[in-house]
Design a protein around this motif. Structure first.
Motif, PDB file in Angstrom:
ATOM      1  N   ILE A  20       4.752  -1.679 152.138  1.00 50.75           N
ATOM      2  CA  ILE A  20       3.223  -2.978 153.027  1.00 50.75           C
ATOM      3  C   ILE A  20       3.178  -3.308 153.863  1.00 50.75           C
ATOM      4  N   GLU A  23       2.806  -0.907 157.039  1.00 50.74           N
ATOM      5  CA  GLU A  23       1.773  -0.280 157.419  1.00 50.74           C
ATOM      6  C   GLU A  23       0.706  -0.869 157.596  1.00 50.74           C
ATOM      7  N   TYR A  24       0.800  -2.487 157.150  1.00 48.25           N
ATOM      8  CA  TYR A  24      -0.766  -3.555 157.622  1.00 48.25           C
ATOM      9  C   TYR A  24      -0.442  -4.735 158.231  1.00 48.25           C
ATOM     10  N   GLY A  25       0.956  -4.430 158.728  1.00 44.93           N
ATOM     11  CA  GLY A  25       1.218  -5.949 159.222  1.00 44.93           C
ATOM     12  C   GLY A  25       2.073  -6.805 158.765  1.00 44.93           C
ATOM     13  N   VAL A  28      -0.220  -9.537 154.182  1.00 42.72           N
ATOM     14  CA  VAL A  28      -0.687  -8.531 154.269  1.00 42.72           C
ATOM     15  C   VAL A  28      -1.219  -8.953 152.378  1.00 42.72           C
TER      16      VAL A  28
END
Ligand code: HEM
Length: 435
Positions: A20, A23-25, A28
């Motif tokens: 995650i 994917e999201y930085g 999260v």
């Protein structure tokens, strides 16, 4: 997050959190059932929680289940009570006190080696655990518990297998359902651990000997109402069990990964041997030698970068708090992972490579404090850190001086992500006496 993901999260939290974050930085947000969780994946953000805004965080829900085992010990307690206990216990970890533990440490290390034969195969995790249990018993409580080590270790395994570091919905209910086999095993293991600790406390109370060790400090201290009485038996038990358990699994895990990494990196192993031969010249190590054993220190430091035993540090927010451009609501659980940060190429060049010399550079860079935090940082960081360094260095130096330890070919090496990052299948290694 759908509950369906919960199992993969539980099975491999490092893999899940890495995915995650990729994917999201660096910030999260996700949910498990009703539980709101935020992963922070940057040293500057982690510094906010562990240090700058630390007043706004407690161990909270993630440590609730650990409390069932440890009670209100240093690891799990909060606020003024924690501060007071911390003040009482600190002297046991002062430099002079720690140095006075060196002969007892050396005695336990040499006793372990006297059981080894050239060419013998052993699970080095078990060997390190047996040794550290003996050391923790002797230095902190002046008690001989080596014979009980396998049982103590098994009890800890059982007790911790019930709760991971991640809070799951309904997990606290598990402990209220005595008909479940896991719950029954947990309470049996708790009794087993209590027996060891209570026996040490009883013996010391009866003997009335005060030798300045941790147990003496606990028994001497006044109770929390300031009435001048002793700490209650329950308080002494909680602190003693906390220190005993936090000491042995972390340190034996760190040493186990160190032996594994050395066996995979013959150049580093040879450099370590050179340093030991040069500094010690065949005699046993002493506390005064540690300042000269620079590469030995780098080896342990680098090993804890690659395999930080405490791979996940949780907190819970008391109030809404600002982080970057967000406001995170009160009650949110914050996760920070030394493992993810230590393996992030933004902060460590070639992060998968075991390179003790790189750790040296890193350790001198004051700006990089939160890029390397196996003992956590801030007011709730590890009280036992100086003790762990001395113990780890003396054990590594003494053993590596006389033994080369090689991984048994084809032994599977995988993580087991419980409270600490352990090798799932133990670590079968062959012990070769150095000529
Ligand atoms: C390599 C060995 C060790 C590692 C990697 C380690 C790691 C840690 C970490 C990461 C924390 C912070 C946990 C958190 O913030 O939630 C911690 C806390 C703690 N550690 Fe260690 N530890 C080690 C050895 C020891 C030893 C040898 C002792 C005791 C003899 C010890 C006693 C404690 C205690 C009592 C706390 C709680 C401190 C507080 O909250 O005030 N640790 N440790």
């Amino acid at each position: 997050m759908p509950l369906g993901h919960l199992f993969s999260f539980r099975r491999d939290s490092i893999g899940f959190l890495k995915k995650i974050a990729d994917e999201y930085g660096d910030i999260v947000h996700f949910k498990i059932g009703p539980i709101r969780i935020v992963l922070l994946n940057h040293p500057d953000l982690i510094k906010e929680v562990l240090t700058t805004q630390h007043h706004n965080f407690v161990k909270g829900r993630p440590l609730e289940m650990a409390k069932e085992l440890l009670g209100e010990g240093l690891l799990t307690s909060e606020g003024e009570f924690h501060k007071r206990q911390s003040r009482i216990i600190q002297p046991a970890f002062h430099r002079n006190m720690i140095e006075s533990y060196a002969p007892a440490i050396m005695e336990c290390v040499t006793r372990l080696m006297s059981d080894w034969d050239d060419g013998m195969k052993a699970d080095i995790k078990e060997e390190m655990t047996r040794m550290i249990i003996a050391i923790a018993g002797k230095t902190l409580f002046n008690a001989d518990v080596e014979k009980e080590a396998p049982e103590i270790n098994r009890a800890l395994d059982i007790a911790t297998s019930l709760f991971g570091r991640i809070p799951l919905p309904f997990s606290e209910w598990l402990l209220k359902l005595p008909m479940l086999p896991g719950t029954r095993r947990f309470y049996k293991a708790k009794v087993r651990l209590d027996n060891t600790i209570c026996k040490m406390i009883d013996e010391r109370r009866r003997s009335k000997v005060d030798n300045g060790d941790l147990l003496s400090l606990l028994l001497r201290s006044h109770n929390e109402n300031g009435e001048g009485g002793q700490m209650s038996d329950q308080q002494v038990r909680d602190e003693a069990l906390t220190l005993f358990l936090t000491a042995f699994d972390t340190t034996s895990t760190a040493l186990t990964w160190t032996w594994y990494l050395l066996s995979q990196n013959p150049e580093a192993e040879a450099e370590l041997h050179d340093e030991l031969d040069h500094v010690l010249k065949g005699r046993l190590a002493r506390a005064e030698d540690l300042a000269q054993l620079k590469f030995t220190r780098m080896v342990i430091g680098e090993s804890m970068r690659i395999y930080p035993p405490s791979y996940l540090i949780p907190r819970q927010a008391l109030k809404d708090f600002p982080i970057d451009k967000y406001i995170v609501p009160a009650g949110t659980i914050i996760l920070m992972s030394p493992y993810l940060i230590h393996h992030d190429s933004r902060f460590h060049s070639d992060p998968e490579k075991f390179n003790p010399r790189a750790w040296d550079k890193h350790s001198h860079n004051q700006n990089s404090k939160y890029e390397y935090f196996p003992f956590s940082r801030g007011p709730r960081s590890c009280i036992g850190e100086p003790f762990a360094w001395m113990l780890g260095m003396l054990a590594l130096a003494t053993i590596a001086q006389s033994w080369r330890i090689k991984l048994v070919p084809d032994h599977p090496v995988e993580f087991l992500q419980l409270i600490n990052l352990r090798p799932r299948h133990g670590m079968m290694m062959t012990l070769h006496r150095r000529k």
